[in-house]
Motif scaffolding. Structure first.
Motif, PDB file in Angstrom:
ATOM      1  N   ILE A  69      80.656  72.177  35.752  1.00 47.38           N
ATOM      2  CA  ILE A  69      80.599  70.759  36.131  1.00 47.38           C
ATOM      3  C   ILE A  69      79.343  70.111  35.556  1.00 47.38           C
ATOM      4  CG2 ILE A  69      80.265  69.197  38.098  1.00 47.38           C
ATOM      5  CD1 ILE A  69      82.194  71.057  39.673  1.00 47.38           C
ATOM      6  N   LEU A  70      78.208  70.789  35.684  1.00 46.42           N
ATOM      7  CA  LEU A  70      76.958  70.236  35.149  1.00 46.42           C
ATOM      8  C   LEU A  70      76.991  70.168  33.627  1.00 46.42           C
ATOM      9  CD1 LEU A  70      74.412  71.924  37.577  1.00 46.42           C
ATOM     10  CD2 LEU A  70      75.231  69.552  37.597  1.00 46.42           C
ATOM     11  N   LEU A  71      77.619  71.140  32.995  1.00 48.70           N
ATOM     12  CA  LEU A  71      77.778  71.114  31.544  1.00 48.70           C
ATOM     13  C   LEU A  71      78.583  69.888  31.117  1.00 48.70           C
ATOM     14  CD1 LEU A  71      77.497  72.513  28.757  1.00 48.70           C
ATOM     15  CD2 LEU A  71      79.550  73.811  29.321  1.00 48.70           C
ATOM     16  N   CYS A  72      79.670  69.606  31.832  1.00 44.95           N
ATOM     17  CA  CYS A  72      80.492  68.432  31.519  1.00 44.95           C
ATOM     18  C   CYS A  72      79.709  67.136  31.704  1.00 44.95           C
ATOM     19  CB  CYS A  72      81.741  68.405  32.403  1.00 44.95           C
ATOM     20  SG  CYS A  72      82.942  69.666  31.977  1.00 44.95           S
ATOM     21  N   ARG A  73      78.756  67.149  32.612  1.00 49.69           N
ATOM     22  CA  ARG A  73      77.941  65.957  32.863  1.00 49.69           C
ATOM     23  C   ARG A  73      76.694  65.914  31.979  1.00 49.69           C
ATOM     24  NH1 ARG A  73      78.466  65.223  39.340  1.00 49.69           N
ATOM     25  NH2 ARG A  73      80.596  64.456  39.243  1.00 49.69           N
ATOM     26  N   GLU A  74      76.606  66.854  31.056  1.00 48.92           N
ATOM     27  CA  GLU A  74      75.477  66.958  30.132  1.00 48.92           C
ATOM     28  C   GLU A  74      74.151  67.141  30.848  1.00 48.92           C
ATOM     29  OE1 GLU A  74      75.535  64.057  26.977  1.00 48.92           O
ATOM     30  OE2 GLU A  74      77.723  64.161  26.830  1.00 48.92           O
ATOM     31  N   GLN A  75      74.185  67.809  31.987  1.00 47.30           N
ATOM     32  CA  GLN A  75      72.970  68.192  32.712  1.00 47.30           C
ATOM     33  C   GLN A  75      72.694  69.654  32.354  1.00 47.30           C
ATOM     34  OE1 GLN A  75      73.595  67.293  36.877  1.00 47.30           O
ATOM     35  NE2 GLN A  75      74.143  65.176  36.426  1.00 47.30           N
ATOM     36  N   PHE A  76      72.176  69.835  31.139  1.00 38.19           N
ATOM     37  CA  PHE A  76      72.087  71.164  30.549  1.00 38.19           C
ATOM     38  C   PHE A  76      71.146  72.098  31.296  1.00 38.19           C
ATOM     39  CE2 PHE A  76      72.990  68.270  26.865  1.00 38.19           C
ATOM     40  CZ  PHE A  76      74.356  68.487  26.891  1.00 38.19           C
ATOM     41  N   ASP A  77      70.002  71.590  31.771  1.00 39.35           N
ATOM     42  CA  ASP A  77      69.063  72.456  32.502  1.00 39.35           C
ATOM     43  C   ASP A  77      69.740  73.066  33.728  1.00 39.35           C
ATOM     44  OD1 ASP A  77      66.912  72.086  30.782  1.00 39.35           O
ATOM     45  OD2 ASP A  77      66.111  70.384  31.912  1.00 39.35           O
ATOM     46  N   GLY A  78      70.394  72.228  34.517  1.00 38.95           N
ATOM     47  CA  GLY A  78      71.080  72.709  35.719  1.00 38.95           C
ATOM     48  C   GLY A  78      72.217  73.644  35.369  1.00 38.95           C
ATOM     49  N   ALA A  79      72.994  73.284  34.337  1.00 39.47           N
ATOM     50  CA  ALA A  79      74.109  74.129  33.917  1.00 39.47           C
ATOM     51  C   ALA A  79      73.608  75.507  33.505  1.00 39.47           C
ATOM     52  CB  ALA A  79      74.866  73.472  32.763  1.00 39.47           C
ATOM     53  N   ILE A  80      72.532  75.530  32.737  1.00 39.84           N
ATOM     54  CA  ILE A  80      71.969  76.806  32.281  1.00 39.84           C
ATOM     55  C   ILE A  80      71.525  77.653  33.471  1.00 39.84           C
ATOM     56  CG2 ILE A  80      69.980  77.814  31.062  1.00 39.84           C
ATOM     57  CD1 ILE A  80      70.334  75.483  28.991  1.00 39.84           C
ATOM     58  N   GLN A  81      70.876  77.036  34.444  1.00 40.67           N
ATOM     59  CA  GLN A  81      70.405  77.786  35.620  1.00 40.67           C
ATOM     60  C   GLN A  81      71.570  78.396  36.388  1.00 40.67           C
ATOM     61  OE1 GLN A  81      67.881  75.174  37.904  1.00 40.67           O
ATOM     62  NE2 GLN A  81      66.355  75.052  36.283  1.00 40.67           N
ATOM     63  N   TYR A  82      72.612  77.607  36.654  1.00 44.42           N
ATOM     64  CA  TYR A  82      73.763  78.134  37.402  1.00 44.42           C
ATOM     65  C   TYR A  82      74.491  79.216  36.616  1.00 44.42           C
ATOM     66  CZ  TYR A  82      73.527  74.894  41.320  1.00 44.42           C
ATOM     67  OH  TYR A  82      73.142  74.230  42.450  1.00 44.42           O
ATOM     68  N   LEU A  83      74.652  79.012  35.322  1.00 42.37           N
ATOM     69  CA  LEU A  83      75.366  79.992  34.515  1.00 42.37           C
ATOM     70  C   LEU A  83      74.568  81.286  34.368  1.00 42.37           C
ATOM     71  CD1 LEU A  83      76.804  77.489  31.927  1.00 42.37           C
ATOM     72  CD2 LEU A  83      78.115  78.772  33.638  1.00 42.37           C
ATOM     73  N   GLN A  84      73.252  81.183  34.240  1.00 37.04           N
ATOM     74  CA  GLN A  84      72.434  82.398  34.191  1.00 37.04           C
ATOM     75  C   GLN A  84      72.536  83.170  35.503  1.00 37.04           C
ATOM     76  OE1 GLN A  84      68.633  80.710  33.018  1.00 37.04           O
ATOM     77  NE2 GLN A  84      68.921  81.360  30.901  1.00 37.04           N
ATOM     78  N   LYS A  85      72.510  82.453  36.625  1.00 30.09           N
ATOM     79  CA  LYS A  85      72.637  83.127  37.920  1.00 30.09           C
ATOM     80  C   LYS A  85      74.024  83.751  38.051  1.00 30.09           C
ATOM     81  CE  LYS A  85      71.887  82.779  42.847  1.00 30.09           C
ATOM     82  NZ  LYS A  85      71.468  81.984  43.980  1.00 30.09           N
ATOM     83  N   CYS A  86      75.035  83.082  37.528  1.00 31.47           N
ATOM     84  CA  CYS A  86      76.391  83.633  37.536  1.00 31.47           C
ATOM     85  C   CYS A  86      76.426  84.966  36.799  1.00 31.47           C
ATOM     86  CB  CYS A  86      77.363  82.632  36.905  1.00 31.47           C
ATOM     87  SG  CYS A  86      79.037  83.267  36.698  1.00 31.47           S
ATOM     88  N   LEU A  87      75.803  85.005  35.640  1.00 33.83           N
ATOM     89  CA  LEU A  87      75.821  86.224  34.830  1.00 33.83           C
ATOM     90  C   LEU A  87      75.026  87.365  35.457  1.00 33.83           C
ATOM     91  CD1 LEU A  87      75.587  84.624  31.294  1.00 33.83           C
ATOM     92  CD2 LEU A  87      77.534  85.865  32.278  1.00 33.83           C
ATOM     93  N   GLN A  88      74.176  87.056  36.422  1.00 33.32           N
ATOM     94  CA  GLN A  88      73.410  88.097  37.107  1.00 33.32           C
ATOM     95  C   GLN A  88      74.218  88.763  38.217  1.00 33.32           C
ATOM     96  OE1 GLN A  88      69.953  85.991  38.454  1.00 33.32           O
ATOM     97  NE2 GLN A  88      69.031  85.907  36.420  1.00 33.32           N
ATOM     98  N   GLN A  89      75.371  88.186  38.566  1.00 29.81           N
ATOM     99  CA  GLN A  89      76.172  88.729  39.655  1.00 29.81           C
ATOM    100  C   GLN A  89      76.959  89.943  39.173  1.00 29.81           C
ATOM    101  OE1 GLN A  89      75.399  87.314  42.581  1.00 29.81           O
ATOM    102  NE2 GLN A  89      74.135  86.066  41.218  1.00 29.81           N
ATOM    103  N   PRO A  90      77.220  90.888  40.081  1.00 35.12           N
ATOM    104  CA  PRO A  90      78.021  92.059  39.690  1.00 35.12           C
ATOM    105  C   PRO A  90      79.427  91.620  39.274  1.00 35.12           C
ATOM    106  CG  PRO A  90      77.368  92.181  42.022  1.00 35.12           C
ATOM    107  CD  PRO A  90      76.831  90.910  41.479  1.00 35.12           C
ATOM    108  N   PHE A  91      79.933  92.227  38.225  1.00 36.47           N
ATOM    109  CA  PHE A  91      81.281  91.869  37.822  1.00 36.47           C
ATOM    110  C   PHE A  91      82.161  93.105  37.837  1.00 36.47           C
ATOM    111  CE2 PHE A  91      80.506  93.513  33.654  1.00 36.47           C
ATOM    112  CZ  PHE A  91      81.700  93.503  32.961  1.00 36.47           C
TER     113      PHE A  91
END
Length: 167
Positions: A69-91
Motif C-alpha cells: 500500500i505504501l509503495l503504491c502511494r510512493e511512500q518509499f521509506d515506509g514501504a521499505i521498512q514494512y517490507l524489510q520487516k516482512c522478510l525478517q519473519q519466518p517463512f
C-alpha cells in the motif's frame, strides 16, 4: 475476490469475522483488506491492515500488504521498512511461503529502486538488484509474478471509476 464476485466475498468474510468475534486473526483481516483493495478502496484497505498489525504486529502478510500500500502511494521509506520487516519473519508457513516471500523481495526491489532514483543513491539501487535476484530465486515464474504486481498498481494509479466498479 479474484473472480470479481465482491458481494459473495464480502458475505463470507463478514461471516468469518462474526464467527471470530473480537479475536479476528491478522490473516482474516488481511483478506478483508485485499477485498477493499480489489474494490479500489485503498483507504479502507490500509485501515484494515492497521487492524491486522494491531492483532499481530509480526504478521508477514499484513506487513507485506502495508508495504505494498505504501509503495503504491510512493511512500518509499515506509514501504521499505514494512517490507524489510516482512522478510525478517519466518517463512514456510501456510500463509507465508516462497511465493509471498518472493513477492516481498520484488516489492522491496521496486521500492528501493524508486527510492534510489529519487535520492540519487546508487547503493540503494544495488540492494534493489539483490532483492530482484532473491525474488527470482524464490519465484522462477517471475513473468506471472510481475503481471500480478502490475495489475494492482495499474488499477491504483490509472483506474477509472468504471474499472473500480463505481458509476
Amino acid at each position: 475476490t479474484m473472480l470479481g464476485n465482491f458481494s459473495a466475498a464480502e458475505h463470507h468474510l463478514q461471516l468469518a469475522r462474526r464467527l471470530a468475534g473480537s479475536a479476528a486473526s491478522a490473516d482474516l483481516l488481511v483478506s478483508m483488506a485485499s477485498l477493499r483493495q480489489a474494490q479500489c478502496d485503498f483507504e479502507a484497505a490500509e485501515a484494515v491492515v492497521h487492524q491486522a498489525l494491531y492483532a499481530d504486529k509480526n504478521s508477514a502478510l499484513a506487513l507485506l500488504h502495508m508495504g505494498y500500500i505504501l509503495l503504491c502511494r510512493e511512500q518509499f521509506d515506509g514501504a521499505i521498512q514494512y517490507l524489510q520487516k516482512c522478510l525478517q519473519q519466518p517463512f514456510g508457513t501456510l500463509t507465508y511461503g516462497p511465493a509471498q516471500k518472493g513477492t516481498a523481495h520484488l516489492y522491496l526491489c521496486v521500492a528501493q529502486h524508486w527510492y534510489s532514483a529519487a535520492s540519487q543513491d546508487d547503493n540503494v539501487d544495488q540492494t534493489a538488484q539483490v532483492h530482484f535476484q532473491s525474488a527470482y530465486t524464490l519465484q522462477p515464474d517471475l513473468r506471472r509474478a510481475l503481471a500480478a504486481f502490475i495489475l494492482p498498481v495499474r488499477l491504483h494509479f490509472g483506474a477509472t471509476a468504471r474499472e473500480c466498479g463505481t458509476p
